[in-house]
Scaffold this active site. Structure first.
Site, mmCIF file in Angstrom:
data_model
loop_
_atom_site.group_PDB
_atom_site.id
_atom_site.type_symbol
_atom_site.label_atom_id
_atom_site.label_comp_id
_atom_site.label_asym_id
_atom_site.label_seq_id
_atom_site.Cartn_x
_atom_site.Cartn_y
_atom_site.Cartn_z
ATOM 1 C CE LYS A 206 -3.443 2.341 2.797
ATOM 2 N NZ LYS A 206 -4.380 2.291 3.916
ATOM 3 C CD GLU A 212 9.141 -6.062 7.221
ATOM 4 O OE1 GLU A 212 8.906 -4.952 6.679
ATOM 5 O OE2 GLU A 212 8.946 -6.278 8.431
ATOM 6 N N GLY A 267 -4.946 -1.707 5.003
ATOM 7 C CA GLY A 267 -4.118 -2.832 4.554
ATOM 8 C C GLY A 267 -4.788 -4.179 4.795
ATOM 9 N NE ARG A 268 -6.606 -3.695 10.875
ATOM 10 C CZ ARG A 268 -5.950 -2.563 10.996
ATOM 11 N NH1 ARG A 268 -4.793 -2.405 10.395
ATOM 12 N NH2 ARG A 268 -6.444 -1.565 11.703
ATOM 13 C CG HIS A 384 -5.822 -35.839 17.452
ATOM 14 N ND1 HIS A 384 -6.036 -37.034 18.082
ATOM 15 C CD2 HIS A 384 -6.818 -35.710 16.548
ATOM 16 C CE1 HIS A 384 -7.107 -37.618 17.563
ATOM 17 N NE2 HIS A 384 -7.593 -36.828 16.626
ATOM 18 C CE LYS A 512 5.859 -0.750 9.921
ATOM 19 N NZ LYS A 512 5.008 0.052 9.045
HETATM 20 O O1 F6P Z 1 2.061 -4.131 9.962
HETATM 21 C C1 F6P Z 1 1.753 -2.830 9.626
HETATM 22 C C2 F6P Z 1 1.242 -2.695 8.235
HETATM 23 O O2 F6P Z 1 1.097 -1.343 7.988
HETATM 24 C C3 F6P Z 1 -0.066 -3.441 7.974
HETATM 25 O O3 F6P Z 1 -1.168 -2.775 8.421
HETATM 26 C C4 F6P Z 1 -0.006 -3.587 6.502
HETATM 27 O O4 F6P Z 1 -0.959 -4.509 6.045
HETATM 28 C C5 F6P Z 1 1.423 -4.016 6.324
HETATM 29 O O5 F6P Z 1 2.139 -3.249 7.270
HETATM 30 C C6 F6P Z 1 1.987 -3.845 4.953
HETATM 31 O O6 F6P Z 1 1.982 -2.524 4.543
HETATM 32 P P1 F6P Z 1 2.181 -2.118 3.035
HETATM 33 O O7 F6P Z 1 1.086 -2.710 2.249
HETATM 34 O O8 F6P Z 1 2.145 -0.621 3.016
HETATM 35 O O9 F6P Z 1 3.519 -2.646 2.575
#
Ligand code: F6P
Length: 547
Positions: A206, A212, A267-268, A384, A512
């Site tokens: 987003k 990452e 995002g979620r 289990h 972060k």
């Molecule tokens: O973990 C924080 C967060 O902002 C989430 O809400 C989001 O889904 C994720 O990092 C990834 O963010 P982006 O889509 O901006 O890379």
């Protein structure tokens, strides 16, 4: 209690809890033959049975007063009409616009966003058709066989869970892979499994600033350029999904290869947006539209059904009841369907990033419990491993059991056995086993009285452990869309009851920020900032040992 509920209602609910808590569900079922009919809702391809909960009609009527007091209907309309209810980020919350299958316009700042939504869907459709029909070729002229989504959090979990759940609908000649972790092992293992000539990478972010994702994206870019010996290869093998056009351009991806979405999509909550591109590539646009339609049907149900017949409202109220009155700290999600294997993991972000908050909308600290710790695994596997604790442990863990009536893989009597376990577990959790029953069982097995006496406490089950059951006709794109939307709206209801903003996620920022500083230190090979003794000791030990 300082919530937005009136002290009168908190008090009434607390008093009522005192009355309900000693009651056993066995007796509630016994004394009311209509209990199942009263506390279950049939909706489309779903049966939602919530009769195995520690509630009576009075409980429900008190809880329903709670959603009226917090003006749930008003807030639902605020969300659907694009009001900036995510006030800490000053944004509307409009994932519902992404699946609005009606002609109803949805305005943000006076502009109907539906035209943009449709335009991007069309672009996704055309692109997916080109890839799926092998018209889209890689740099060396080969069609695409592998799709790799690079993203994390909401830019990973939704598409990952949905493509896994809808495997029976997947394109037979396409494989989808997901890379999320910055741990190089994640990308390395995927790169081992694919051929670059026939692979399409989707950089999903987003913000297009997530460390990452960008680290993995740069690794892939370098790998492609090294392999093809031409930066132009990027055009054929990498597309981006983002709200940040400039960052995408700076990365070297042209606007034609970018699929946009908007800051009013959390995002979620973004799998319904261009973030769902890997889903569209895998199952095709028609099926993706079915997924959207399933969610849309729930949106309509949420907006228009009476509160007492409204599935997400009931789900939210039950979560509130157990969390705030029974002191339940965790919540179990148990899909009886292997394709829904990733559903609990997906829900963890949806629920815990949304309602893991401690500050009320007026800026004060809550004096009550908010979002639960959500966990789960597919069953019967869970039975289990951790079910022992559910049955005889000391924690009260309300749970959702989810199962399809029809399986995609009707092999022998597997599904019948699976469903027998589904029904039996919720029954066992509810009923338990009394001393009398345990004794009779052992007597029947001709055990001697001494052994019976010794084993009796170990072989009794208290029962009275609550669960909801979702029976779904079949896991299809449509029913999956509905199932996800039920949980999204459940979380909305709970967030409102707890008077928190379910749509920001400032809590992930501190880690972060600190990681950025530590990265500088690890790169420099020496400490540059002040740390506590433990962190300092750990970094120094690492620096010494990694030389
Ligand atoms: O973990 C924080 C967060 O902002 C989430 O809400 C989001 O889904 C994720 O990092 C990834 O963010 P982006 O889509 O901006 O890379």
């Amino acid at each position: 209690m300082n919530s937005s509920l009136s002290p009168r209602l908190w008090h009434a609910l607390s008093e009522h809890y005192q009355k309900i808590s000693p009651l056993h569900m066995r007796d509630l079922f016994h004394s009311d033959p209509q209990r199942f009919e009263k506390f279950s809702i049939c909706w489309g391809d779903f049966l939602f049975d919530y009769s195995k909960n520690r509630i009576t009609e009075e409980t429900l009527s008190l809880l329903l007063q709670a959603v009226t007091e917090v003006d749930l209907p008003g807030y639902i309309e605020k969300m659907f009409s694009g009001e900036r209810i995510n006030f800490t980020e000053n944004r509307p919350v409009l994932h519902v616009a992404l699946r609005n299958r009606s002609d109803r316009p949805i305005y943000v700042d006076g502009k109907d966003v539906m035209a943009d939504v449709k335009r991007v869907l069309e672009k996704m459709k055309n692109f997916a058709e080109a890839v799926r029909s092998k018209r889209w070729k890689g740099y060396s002229g080969k069609p695409i066989k592998d799709i790799v989504n690079i993203g994390i959090g909401g830019s990973d979990l939704g598409p990952r869970m949905v493509t896994h759940a809808l495997k029976p609908y997947g394109h037979k000649e396409l494989n989808v892979h997901f890379v999320s972790n910055v741990d190089g092992t994640d990308i390395a293992e995927v790169l081992k499994a694919i051929e670059l000539d026939s692979t399409l990478f989707i950089i999903s972010s987003k913000t297009f600033t997530t460390k990452e994702t960008l680290t993995n994206a740069h690794t892939v870019r370098k790998r492609l350029i090294d392999y093809f010996g031409d930066p132009k290869a990027i055009e054929k093998h990498v597309v981006a999904i983002s709200t940040n056009e400039k960052a995408v351009k700076d990365f070297g991806i042209s606007p034609e290869n970018m699929f946009e979405f908007w800051d009013w999509v959390g995002g979620r909550y973004s799998l319904w947006s261009a973030i769902g591109l890997s889903i569209v590539l895998y199952i095709g646009m028609d099926q993706f539209e079915e997924l959207l339609y399933g969610a849309y049907l729930v949106d309509e149900h949420f907006r228009n059904s009476p509160l007492e017949k409204n599935i997400p409202v009931i789900m939210g109220l039950l979560g509130f009841w157990y969390g705030n009155f029974f002191g339940a700290q965790t919540y179990g999600i148990f899909p009886y369907d292997q394709y829904l294997e990733l559903f609990p993991v997906y829900l963890q972000q949806l629920d815990m990033e949304s309602n893991g908050k401690r500050i009320r909308r007026n800026g004060t600290v809550v004096t009550y419990t908010t979002g639960p710790i959500l966990w789960g695994n597919p069953c019967t596997n869970g039975q289990h491993s951790f079910f022992q604790l559910l049955h005889q442990g000391t924690h009260l863990i309300p749970s959702d059991f989810i199962a399809p009536i029809q399986t995609h893989n009707p092999i022998g009597n597997h599904h019948l056995i699976l469903l027998s376990n589904f029904f039996a577990q919720t029954e066992a959790l509810m009923k338990g086993k009394t001393e009398q029953e345990a004794k009779e069982e052992m007597q029947k097995a001709k055990m001697n009285p001494e052994t019976i006496e010794k084993l009796l406490p170990h072989r009794t089950f208290p029962g009275n452990r609550p669960s909801n059951s979702f029976l779904i006709q079949k896991i299809t794109p449509r029913t999956l869309g509905s199932l996800i939307a039920f949980y999204e709206h459940k979380i909305f209801v709970e967030g409102l009851l707890w008077d928190i903003n379910s749509f920001d996620q400032w809590g992930v920022e501190l880690g972060k920020q600190l990681a950025t500083r530590v990265e500088e230190e690890l790169t420099a090979g020496s400490l540059l900032y002040e740390h506590d003794a433990s962190t300092k000791g750990l970094i120094e030990f690492y620096l010494k040992q990694s030389k």
